[in-house]
Design a protein around this motif. Sequence first.
Motif, PDB file in Angstrom:
ATOM      1  N   GLN A  81     -32.612  39.671  14.258  1.00 14.38           N
ATOM      2  CA  GLN A  81     -32.726  40.997  13.638  1.00 14.38           C
ATOM      3  C   GLN A  81     -32.605  42.091  14.700  1.00 14.38           C
ATOM      4  O   GLN A  81     -32.039  43.155  14.422  1.00 14.38           O
ATOM      5  CB  GLN A  81     -34.057  41.155  12.885  1.00 14.38           C
ATOM      6  CG  GLN A  81     -34.130  42.496  12.154  1.00 14.38           C
ATOM      7  CD  GLN A  81     -35.491  42.828  11.581  1.00 14.38           C
ATOM      8  OE1 GLN A  81     -36.494  42.161  11.888  1.00 14.38           O
ATOM      9  NE2 GLN A  81     -35.534  43.867  10.761  1.00 14.38           N
ATOM     10  N   TRP A 140     -35.023  43.916  16.084  1.00 19.03           N
ATOM     11  CA  TRP A 140     -35.786  45.035  15.510  1.00 19.03           C
ATOM     12  C   TRP A 140     -35.923  46.208  16.482  1.00 19.03           C
ATOM     13  O   TRP A 140     -35.848  47.371  16.084  1.00 19.03           O
ATOM     14  CB  TRP A 140     -37.171  44.548  15.052  1.00 19.03           C
ATOM     15  CG  TRP A 140     -37.932  45.582  14.294  1.00 19.03           C
ATOM     16  CD1 TRP A 140     -37.818  45.878  12.968  1.00 19.03           C
ATOM     17  CD2 TRP A 140     -38.893  46.494  14.828  1.00 19.03           C
ATOM     18  NE1 TRP A 140     -38.654  46.901  12.627  1.00 19.03           N
ATOM     19  CE2 TRP A 140     -39.332  47.300  13.754  1.00 19.03           C
ATOM     20  CE3 TRP A 140     -39.436  46.696  16.108  1.00 19.03           C
ATOM     21  CZ2 TRP A 140     -40.288  48.307  13.917  1.00 19.03           C
ATOM     22  CZ3 TRP A 140     -40.386  47.698  16.266  1.00 19.03           C
ATOM     23  CH2 TRP A 140     -40.805  48.491  15.185  1.00 19.03           C
ATOM     24  N   HIS A 142     -34.736  54.085  11.225  1.00 20.58           N
ATOM     25  CA  HIS A 142     -36.052  53.948  10.576  1.00 20.58           C
ATOM     26  C   HIS A 142     -36.289  55.090   9.587  1.00 20.58           C
ATOM     27  O   HIS A 142     -36.876  54.904   8.522  1.00 20.58           O
ATOM     28  CB  HIS A 142     -37.165  53.931  11.630  1.00 20.58           C
ATOM     29  CG  HIS A 142     -37.231  52.647  12.411  1.00 20.58           C
ATOM     30  ND1 HIS A 142     -37.436  51.415  11.829  1.00 20.58           N
ATOM     31  CD2 HIS A 142     -37.112  52.408  13.752  1.00 20.58           C
ATOM     32  CE1 HIS A 142     -37.448  50.462  12.779  1.00 20.58           C
ATOM     33  NE2 HIS A 142     -37.243  51.043  13.939  1.00 20.58           N
ATOM     34  N   GLU A 178     -40.169  44.422  10.175  1.00 21.65           N
ATOM     35  CA  GLU A 178     -39.818  43.397  11.149  1.00 21.65           C
ATOM     36  C   GLU A 178     -39.863  42.066  10.426  1.00 21.65           C
ATOM     37  O   GLU A 178     -40.874  41.703   9.818  1.00 21.65           O
ATOM     38  CB  GLU A 178     -40.826  43.466  12.306  1.00 21.65           C
ATOM     39  CG  GLU A 178     -40.331  42.927  13.609  1.00 21.65           C
ATOM     40  CD  GLU A 178     -40.763  41.493  13.800  1.00 21.65           C
ATOM     41  OE1 GLU A 178     -39.901  40.656  14.111  1.00 21.65           O
ATOM     42  OE2 GLU A 178     -41.959  41.210  13.592  1.00 21.65           O
ATOM     43  N   TYR A 223     -33.219  49.095  16.507  1.00 22.00           N
ATOM     44  CA  TYR A 223     -33.033  50.141  15.492  1.00 22.00           C
ATOM     45  C   TYR A 223     -33.391  51.498  16.096  1.00 22.00           C
ATOM     46  O   TYR A 223     -34.368  51.625  16.832  1.00 22.00           O
ATOM     47  CB  TYR A 223     -33.931  49.892  14.267  1.00 22.00           C
ATOM     48  CG  TYR A 223     -33.546  48.709  13.413  1.00 22.00           C
ATOM     49  CD1 TYR A 223     -32.293  48.621  12.806  1.00 22.00           C
ATOM     50  CD2 TYR A 223     -34.456  47.676  13.184  1.00 22.00           C
ATOM     51  CE1 TYR A 223     -31.962  47.529  12.002  1.00 22.00           C
ATOM     52  CE2 TYR A 223     -34.140  46.593  12.381  1.00 22.00           C
ATOM     53  CZ  TYR A 223     -32.887  46.517  11.785  1.00 22.00           C
ATOM     54  OH  TYR A 223     -32.557  45.453  10.997  1.00 22.00           O
ATOM     55  N   GLN A 252     -28.806  42.775   8.188  1.00 26.37           N
ATOM     56  CA  GLN A 252     -29.576  43.305   9.322  1.00 26.37           C
ATOM     57  C   GLN A 252     -29.413  44.818   9.449  1.00 26.37           C
ATOM     58  O   GLN A 252     -30.321  45.512   9.893  1.00 26.37           O
ATOM     59  CB  GLN A 252     -29.098  42.595  10.606  1.00 26.37           C
ATOM     60  CG  GLN A 252     -29.796  42.985  11.890  1.00 26.37           C
ATOM     61  CD  GLN A 252     -29.143  44.186  12.571  1.00 26.37           C
ATOM     62  OE1 GLN A 252     -28.005  44.561  12.263  1.00 26.37           O
ATOM     63  NE2 GLN A 252     -29.871  44.816  13.481  1.00 26.37           N
TER      64      GLN A 252
END
Length: 282
Positions: free
Chosen positions: A15, A17, A25, A63, A20, A104
Amino acid sequence: MQKPDHARDDWTIDQGWSNYTEDEHEVWNLLYKRQMDVLPGRAASEFMQGLKALDLGKGGIPEFESMSDELESLTGWRVVAVPGLVPDEVFFDHLANRRFPAGQFIRKRHQLDYLQEPDVFHDVFGHVPMLTNPVFADYMEAYGKGGLRSLNFAALKNLAALYWYTVEFGLIRTDEGLRIYGAGIVSSKTESIFALEDPSPNRIGFGLERLMQTDYRIDDFQQTYFVIDSYEQLFRATVDTDFAPLYEQMKGQFAHSPETVLSDDEVLHRGSQAYAKAGGRF
Ligand code: HBI
Ligand code: FE
């Protein structure tokens, strides 16, 4: 469909995370807030409970690992990251093993209302909450297993229609009235209102063979929504049915156009089709 070099054999990717951006977000937060304006009183209680159980509104793109730990403790499902659409057999294999493949990436700000490929908002916000419901979770696994078995038949269109009219665009009848459980609806602000309140679309009682033979719109609001009475009804219909003779009979064809109402349908609302007749597309 070409597997990207960074993807594993099962098409999963990290992913990533921490990669990002703040803006990505923020797009999640914006989409989340828009849906919260329309979903209370429209989405099924099981969906709303799932959002809460997984704390999907805590801010930012979830997440996958920590979300999956929570989801696994509830129903044994996990969420894995994929680059986008994956081949049918790969998709079915993930579902059959209680893994939900989620895009993703997240859409851009100019695509808030519509995009063709499933992104992390559609997949996680739309699909994952219902996977906290034990019966719906079992239905999704059964669908994946049925999908794997169907690969020897020319059946994909009919099986895809089942997914489309339930998992993506399903409605459920409750004591408080119709509610949305389909991921394609709950992840769209405009369709959440259209599906329940607009006089245009038909709303018809669920019938497995009926909806497997019904064509659908992939890039506009549906002309017909099918209504289940319970998730048990959905699960039982799929596990109690021998699909092989159905596939032989349906031959990968649709007998009914999207707006058709049949004489033996249980019609909850006969749509005017005014929206589609005016040309549609929002
Ligand atoms: N891949 N990521 C992803 N998401 C889907 O919903 C999906 C897919 N591949 C194939 C597929 N759906 C269809 O085969 C089924 O819905 C029938
Ligand atoms: Fe989807």
